[in-house]
Each structure stands twice: as C-alpha cells, then as structure tokens.
Design an enzyme around this catalytic site. Structure first.
Site, PDB file in Angstrom:
ATOM      1  N   ARG A 181      -0.915   2.867   7.543  1.00 51.94           N
ATOM      2  CA  ARG A 181      -1.111   2.675   6.341  1.00 51.94           C
ATOM      3  C   ARG A 181      -2.734   2.768   6.367  1.00 51.94           C
ATOM      4  O   ARG A 181      -3.414   1.744   6.858  1.00 51.94           O
ATOM      5  CB  ARG A 181      -0.640   1.712   5.548  1.00 51.94           C
ATOM      6  CG  ARG A 181       0.921   2.001   5.310  1.00 51.94           C
ATOM      7  CD  ARG A 181       1.493   0.897   4.569  1.00 51.94           C
ATOM      8  NE  ARG A 181       1.465   1.559   3.260  1.00 51.94           N
ATOM      9  CZ  ARG A 181       1.498   0.866   1.825  1.00 51.94           C
ATOM     10  NH1 ARG A 181       1.865  -0.237   2.010  1.00 51.94           N
ATOM     11  NH2 ARG A 181       1.071   1.398   0.737  1.00 51.94           N
ATOM     12  N   ASP A 215      -5.650  -4.558  -2.325  1.00 49.31           N
ATOM     13  CA  ASP A 215      -5.481  -4.144  -0.902  1.00 49.31           C
ATOM     14  C   ASP A 215      -7.084  -3.783  -0.334  1.00 49.31           C
ATOM     15  O   ASP A 215      -7.168  -3.839   0.827  1.00 49.31           O
ATOM     16  CB  ASP A 215      -4.701  -3.028  -0.851  1.00 49.31           C
ATOM     17  CG  ASP A 215      -3.425  -3.034  -1.252  1.00 49.31           C
ATOM     18  OD1 ASP A 215      -2.712  -3.366  -0.062  1.00 49.31           O
ATOM     19  OD2 ASP A 215      -2.791  -3.323  -2.233  1.00 49.31           O
ATOM     20  N   GLN A 242       8.260  -1.834  -7.326  1.00 46.54           N
ATOM     21  CA  GLN A 242       7.790  -3.280  -6.752  1.00 46.54           C
ATOM     22  C   GLN A 242       7.918  -4.412  -7.635  1.00 46.54           C
ATOM     23  O   GLN A 242       8.584  -5.457  -7.062  1.00 46.54           O
ATOM     24  CB  GLN A 242       6.655  -3.407  -6.016  1.00 46.54           C
ATOM     25  CG  GLN A 242       6.506  -2.263  -4.761  1.00 46.54           C
ATOM     26  CD  GLN A 242       5.790  -0.924  -5.214  1.00 46.54           C
ATOM     27  OE1 GLN A 242       6.027  -0.568  -6.294  1.00 46.54           O
ATOM     28  NE2 GLN A 242       5.243  -0.290  -4.182  1.00 46.54           N
ATOM     29  N   ARG A 290       5.450  -5.030   3.539  1.00 44.51           N
ATOM     30  CA  ARG A 290       4.212  -4.528   2.521  1.00 44.51           C
ATOM     31  C   ARG A 290       3.753  -5.747   1.812  1.00 44.51           C
ATOM     32  O   ARG A 290       3.977  -6.793   1.949  1.00 44.51           O
ATOM     33  CB  ARG A 290       4.686  -3.631   1.561  1.00 44.51           C
ATOM     34  CG  ARG A 290       6.125  -4.009   0.934  1.00 44.51           C
ATOM     35  CD  ARG A 290       6.318  -3.998  -0.433  1.00 44.51           C
ATOM     36  NE  ARG A 290       5.262  -4.154  -1.445  1.00 44.51           N
ATOM     37  CZ  ARG A 290       5.142  -5.505  -1.787  1.00 44.51           C
ATOM     38  NH1 ARG A 290       6.130  -6.437  -1.253  1.00 44.51           N
ATOM     39  NH2 ARG A 290       4.009  -6.067  -2.513  1.00 44.51           N
ATOM     40  N   GLY A 291       2.242  -5.305   1.146  1.00 43.85           N
ATOM     41  CA  GLY A 291       1.539  -6.286   0.635  1.00 43.85           C
ATOM     42  C   GLY A 291       0.393  -6.468   1.823  1.00 43.85           C
ATOM     43  O   GLY A 291       0.839  -6.737   2.860  1.00 43.85           O
ATOM     44  N   ALA A 292      -0.960  -6.448   1.289  1.00 39.05           N
ATOM     45  CA  ALA A 292      -1.803  -6.647   2.174  1.00 39.05           C
ATOM     46  C   ALA A 292      -1.702  -7.972   3.192  1.00 39.05           C
ATOM     47  O   ALA A 292      -1.753  -7.584   4.513  1.00 39.05           O
ATOM     48  CB  ALA A 292      -3.108  -6.382   1.495  1.00 39.05           C
ATOM     49  N   ASN A 340      -5.674  -1.278  -5.693  1.00 40.24           N
ATOM     50  CA  ASN A 340      -4.519  -1.925  -5.980  1.00 40.24           C
ATOM     51  C   ASN A 340      -3.335  -0.849  -6.119  1.00 40.24           C
ATOM     52  O   ASN A 340      -3.768   0.217  -6.518  1.00 40.24           O
ATOM     53  CB  ASN A 340      -4.456  -3.170  -6.832  1.00 40.24           C
ATOM     54  CG  ASN A 340      -3.172  -3.952  -6.775  1.00 40.24           C
ATOM     55  OD1 ASN A 340      -2.902  -4.529  -5.654  1.00 40.24           O
ATOM     56  ND2 ASN A 340      -2.762  -4.220  -7.661  1.00 40.24           N
ATOM     57  N   LYS A 341      -2.350  -1.154  -6.373  1.00 38.17           N
ATOM     58  CA  LYS A 341      -0.981  -0.550  -6.410  1.00 38.17           C
ATOM     59  C   LYS A 341      -1.572   0.348  -7.726  1.00 38.17           C
ATOM     60  O   LYS A 341      -1.893  -0.012  -8.661  1.00 38.17           O
ATOM     61  CB  LYS A 341       0.273  -1.069  -6.661  1.00 38.17           C
ATOM     62  CG  LYS A 341       1.597  -0.447  -6.813  1.00 38.17           C
ATOM     63  CD  LYS A 341       1.633   0.520  -5.378  1.00 38.17           C
ATOM     64  CE  LYS A 341       1.631  -0.274  -4.253  1.00 38.17           C
ATOM     65  NZ  LYS A 341       1.858   0.817  -2.832  1.00 38.17           N
TER      66      LYS A 341
END
Length: 362
Positions: free
Chosen positions: A98, A246, A205, A55-57, A256-257
């Site tokens: 995603r 993202d 996270q 995970r993470g762009a 973003n998150k």
C-alpha cells in the site's frame, strides 16, 4: 457457561513465535464474523495488507515489522551480505502493498536499520534484535495511542458530542486507537460522550468497525451515512471531530480515508473543531505538501458490487475510487501527537513536536 469474547479482547496484531506466524483479526469479515488468521508466508502477509485484512496506519506498521522479522527468521544463511540482500528484497516486497500509509515504509525502514547497524554481529543475533524491534514497535504503538488519547481528552468535556470518520480505533492499532483514544479514555472516566460514526463509503469501515468496537465497549454511538455529517453539525450535536491520519505533509496537510476532507470542510462551516490524531511516525518531511502524497486507487468493484447482491451501477460505467483524500492544513484545528498538540502554523509547530521527540529519545 463460558463468557463470549468481546472484539476488544483480541489483539489486532500479534506475533506467534512458536508457529512462525503473524496473527491478525481478519477485518474484512467484521462485524458478522470474528476470524483470527495466522499468516506464515510473505505472500499471505502482503495480501492481508493490500486486501485490508489488517488496516489502519499503526496496525499496518506493526504487521509489517512482524512480517519482515518472520521473513528474516526464515533466511537460511550465515553470510551477512546474502542475508541483507534477501532481507532487502522482502522489505521492498512488503513495502509495495500500500503506497499512502507512511507507517508501512517507516516500520520497514526501522527494521532495516537494525540489520545495517548490527552487521558485525552474527545472523542469529541480528534475527533476535529484529524480533525485539518488532515487539518494541508494537509496544510503542500502545503508548503512543494512550498519549494521543490523553492530549485529545484535554480538548473536550463530559457530555460532548464527537464525530469520527473511517476507523482509527483499536482495530487500526495495537490498542486504544488514535482518533478513538480520547473516546475510550473519556469513557473510562465517565464522560458519557455521544459519538457519531460516519459509515465511510465505499468500504464501510465506520459502519463495520468503528461503530462495532465502540458499541462493544459500551459507548453511546450513532451510525450515520457520510452525507449526514452536515446535518448533525448544523443541529449542534457535534462539539469536536477526531479523525486518524495515514500521512502528514511538512506543511500540515494530512491524508486520511476518502471523505475526511468533506468532514473538515463542513466542520469549518459550523465552527466545530477538527482534530487530526497522528503519531509522529506519520509525519513525512520528504513530502512538502498534500499535493505530493501518492493516493492509492482501489478496484472499481468496491463501489459498484462489493456490498450488493446485484451490481448497483451500469456495466462499463467508469469508476473513480481513491482510497484517501487530503485535508488542507487551514481546515485543521490541531494535529494531536504523542508529544503534544501542533497548532497552525504547522510548518513551525510540527518541527517543534519532532524536536521534542528527538530530545526525549536521546
């Protein structure tokens, strides 16, 4: 006695050419267990992206590039049209894992361009070019993060208190991270930052990943619940906020998150600079504003069951669980890219950044 490996000693994403595999750290097991897994099928790679094992762009982009290369490598045909048809199917399949992180489709489109631009070559040659492109995407990720770190470090001073949300660290990239890159580079220079990590509900996270990797690297890090960010800013303990990203809309709105926009609003209230660390690959000119960004909805159980021995909400209760939120551009002090820092108005500054990138790549 053999020294115990630090989490930072592992590659977040790697290609195992010999075993035809994408190798990743299973981030759903951290910090309790460091499990390195090898993924050889497209279903396994799709699941790993969807289930947040990777995970993470930037890391998603790296994994997608390697994943589509492996799919192409396994295609048994010498006919270009057959090859491209099957490649396209594999690309669309991985791209569906995603929807919000633009790096997934960006990396896959970049890999597809290799196939389209080289149709006069043999299939074996195209496969080799795809391998080289996948490796290049990952290597560029490392360079990008280092440059973001250098630009970000110019905005702070030794001894500053920094706050970050979610995980935009090395575990979200090939190295350094985006939001954490200034922290790591500053640590190397003896800046003695005091870092606050939001836990980042509901998937934690910040607690499981950011606090873990920063502490393993020797930084002074303090974990806080998401609803404590106002308290530490009001106390004057935070001099700057660095978060990842993202997707950046053309007007400078950023996705973003979930919870990032709350941090931005609080930072605005207490005059704390709020910086978004965003590789230029996350800038999406096909998305005019944040309103058009598709926000991924996650399963209910992540909120009510995932971290508890017993369910912590009534059976049948409705749950709203968006994975991301959008931070409006007027809350953002600067967008830090590998080609410089964009400032308001973002409709102009982002275009200048991209123009500079295009000029240097010519």
């Amino acid at each position: 006695m053999e020294n115990k490996k630090n989490i930072m000693d592992y590659e977040t994403v790697a290609l195992d050419e010999e075993n035809h595999a994408l190798v990743i750290i299973d981030q759903t097991k951290l910090p309790g267990k460091t499990e390195i897994i090898s993924l050889t099928t497209q279903k396994d790679i799709w699941d790993a992206i969807y289930l947040l094992k990777v995970r993470g762009a930037p890391a998603i982009g790296d994994a997608a590039a390697i994943g589509i290369y492996l799919a192409a490598k396994n295609l048994q045909t010498d006919n270009y049209q057959e090859f491209y048809t099957e490649f396209k199917k594999a690309k669309e399949y991985l791209d569906s894992a995603r929807p919000t992180a633009v790096n997934l489709s960006w990396a896959l489109n970049r890999m597809e361009k290799v196939v389209i631009d080289n149709k006069a070559k043999t299939i074996a040659e195209i496969k080799e070019l795809l391998r080289q492109e996948a490796i290049a995407i990952k290597e560029e990720d490392i360079w990008i993060c280092q440059k973001i770190g250098e630009y970000g470090l110019s905005l702070v001073k030794p001894g500053d208190g920094l706050l970050t949300h979610c995980n935009a660290g090395q575990l979200a990239t090939a190295k350094y991270g985006t939001a954490t890159a200034p922290m790591y580079l500053g640590h190397q220079k003896g800046y003695n930052f005091k870092v606050f990590c939001d836990e980042t509900r509901p998937l934690l996270q910040g607690a499981r990943l950011t606090a873990y990797e920063l502490s393993e690297s020797g930084l002074d890090v303090t974990l806080i619940c998401d609803n404590m960010s106002s308290n530490v800013m009001k106390n004057g303990w935070v001099n700057a906020v660095f978060v990842g990203c993202d997707r950046v809309a053309a007007n400078g709105d950023t996705a973003n998150k979930i919870g990032t926009s709350i941090v931005a609003i609080v930072a605005k209230r207490y005059n704390v600079p709020f910086y978004v660390c965003a590789p230029t690959s996350t800038i999406d000119y096909e998305t005019p504003t944040g309103k058009e960004i598709k926000i991924e909805q996650r399963p209910d159980k992540e909120v009510v069951e995932m971290w508890y021995k017993e369910r912590m909400a009534p059976e049948g209760i409705k749950v709203y669980n968006p994975a991301f939120d959008v931070t409006d551009n007027d809350l953002i002090s600067g967008i830090i890219t590998e080609y410089g820092i964009a400032r308001p108005p973002y409709t102009e500054s982002l275009q200048k950044i991209v123009a500079l990138k295009n000029k240097k790549q010519q």
